[in-house]
Scaffold this active site. Sequence first.
Site: not given
Ligand code: DGL
Length: 262
Positions: A73, A183
């Site tokens: 993430c 993301c």
């Molecule tokens: N997959 C997360 C990232 O890479 C998402 C973050 C979120 O939940 O806003 O930032």
Amino acid sequence: MQQGPIGIFDSGVGGTSIWREINRLLPSENSIYLADSKNAPYGEKSASEIIQLSAKNADLLIEKGCKLIVVACNTATTNAIDYLRENYPLPFIGIEPAIKPAALNSKSKTIGVLATKGTLTSELFSKTAKDHAANIKVVEQEGKGLVSLIESGAINDKATEDILKSYLKPMIAADIDHLVLGCTHYPYLIPILRKLLPEQVRIIDCGEAVARQTKKVLQENNLLNTSAAAVKHQFYSNNNPEILSYFLKDLETAIEVEYLDF
Ligand code: DGL
């Protein structure tokens, strides 16, 4: 310890894009995946909340015997990786927007970054941008609403396409030639992004680089799994296991997803 699983966590289903790359490169490794969907999106939370959630996920993965943790993430990495590395004894691998390769290869000297608010406002992101893209125009765009849409399975919906179109408009107008996906949920949007972006714009997603780094760190720490026992993958979601299963349904080996309150 070598047989211990690799722990992977994300605010939801997005980190499965990283899990796929790790599993492709390291098929003999066991894994445990945590989708903290109950607390998604992380990108709208404060840095201290993101640190707290990341520590909670790390505690559980360590309790379950993980030998290394991949923070799959960008939002958790850019806000919490220093805290995690300082406070836990095992190796952590993170992911942050791949500005460096995009800036190095840009001919138009203009790149786009699509990421969450939490990532774009983090100190680590501004430092990386300053260090690697000082002479480049970086068009930043917060992907507001995208994580929630993906978490609800709406990857092919018209609403998702319309939002993306509006987010890409200023980038296309500025003549970006690289779009950095900041993301781990966004690789699932690549088919729509490809449709909306001019052909010459390269989409940069660094899941593969994260897998290579994971392998390198396992090797350096003598942690690669050499056991011949059957490989096991455990997937846990604290909100909606069906959605997590949906994002894994194309895999050759059937993967079971369980609900877990964490
Ligand atoms: N997959 C997360 C990232 O890479 C998402 C973050 C979120 O939940 O806003 O930032």
